[in-house]
Design a protein around this motif. Sequence first.
Motif, PDB file in Angstrom:
ATOM      1  N   SER A   2      81.150 -55.860  71.196  1.00  4.65           N
ATOM      2  CA  SER A   2      79.695 -55.780  71.116  1.00  4.65           C
ATOM      3  C   SER A   2      79.247 -54.346  70.851  1.00  4.65           C
ATOM      4  O   SER A   2      80.007 -53.390  71.046  1.00  4.65           O
ATOM      5  N   VAL A   3      78.016 -54.217  70.433  1.00  8.04           N
ATOM      6  CA  VAL A   3      77.473 -52.891  70.118  1.00  8.04           C
ATOM      7  C   VAL A   3      77.423 -52.025  71.370  1.00  8.04           C
ATOM      8  O   VAL A   3      77.776 -50.847  71.335  1.00  8.04           O
ATOM      9  N   GLY A   4      77.024 -52.595  72.480  1.00  6.06           N
ATOM     10  CA  GLY A   4      76.944 -51.835  73.729  1.00  6.06           C
ATOM     11  C   GLY A   4      78.300 -51.322  74.184  1.00  6.06           C
ATOM     12  O   GLY A   4      78.431 -50.177  74.629  1.00  6.06           O
ATOM     13  N   ALA A   5      79.314 -52.153  74.055  1.00  7.13           N
ATOM     14  CA  ALA A   5      80.660 -51.732  74.438  1.00  7.13           C
ATOM     15  C   ALA A   5      81.174 -50.643  73.512  1.00  7.13           C
ATOM     16  O   ALA A   5      81.811 -49.683  73.958  1.00  7.13           O
ATOM     17  N   VAL A   7      79.365 -48.441  71.890  1.00 10.30           N
ATOM     18  CA  VAL A   7      78.646 -47.209  72.224  1.00 10.30           C
ATOM     19  C   VAL A   7      79.232 -46.590  73.485  1.00 10.30           C
ATOM     20  O   VAL A   7      79.432 -45.374  73.556  1.00 10.30           O
ATOM     21  N   ALA A   8      79.529 -47.412  74.483  1.00 12.87           N
ATOM     22  CA  ALA A   8      80.097 -46.894  75.737  1.00 12.87           C
ATOM     23  C   ALA A   8      81.470 -46.278  75.509  1.00 12.87           C
ATOM     24  O   ALA A   8      81.757 -45.189  76.020  1.00 12.87           O
ATOM     25  N   GLY A  39      78.658 -41.474  71.218  1.00 15.51           N
ATOM     26  CA  GLY A  39      77.807 -42.663  71.304  1.00 15.51           C
ATOM     27  C   GLY A  39      77.268 -43.076  69.953  1.00 15.51           C
ATOM     28  O   GLY A  39      77.245 -44.260  69.615  1.00 15.51           O
ATOM     29  N   TRP A  43      78.101 -46.541  67.935  1.00 15.87           N
ATOM     30  CA  TRP A  43      77.031 -47.411  67.459  1.00 15.87           C
ATOM     31  C   TRP A  43      77.176 -47.678  65.969  1.00 15.87           C
ATOM     32  O   TRP A  43      77.033 -48.803  65.509  1.00 15.87           O
ATOM     33  N   ARG A  47      77.943 -51.298  64.295  1.00 11.02           N
ATOM     34  CA  ARG A  47      76.897 -51.806  63.425  1.00 11.02           C
ATOM     35  C   ARG A  47      77.468 -52.265  62.091  1.00 11.02           C
ATOM     36  O   ARG A  47      77.032 -53.231  61.513  1.00 11.02           O
ATOM     37  N   THR A  50      79.454 -55.884  62.352  1.00  9.65           N
ATOM     38  CA  THR A  50      78.752 -57.126  62.687  1.00  9.65           C
ATOM     39  C   THR A  50      78.054 -57.715  61.507  1.00  9.65           C
ATOM     40  O   THR A  50      77.775 -57.130  60.531  1.00  9.65           O
TER      41      THR A  50
END
Length: 50
Positions: A2-5, A7-8, A39, A43, A47, A50
């Motif tokens: 996922s995008v959040g993962a 970025v983390a 980060g 991202w 991006r 996906t």
Amino acid sequence: MSVGAAVAVGAVIGLVLGVLVSVATDVPLAPEIGLLLGGAAGWLSARRTT
């Protein structure tokens, strides 16, 4: 991933690299800059996939 993962993960890698650069060269704010760049890189990579 996922995008959040992404970025983390990117932020953590950037932070670690920033700390290493800061310790080696005494560059001020290197960990913070590494955190932001990592980060952003995470991202951007998430991006595109996906």
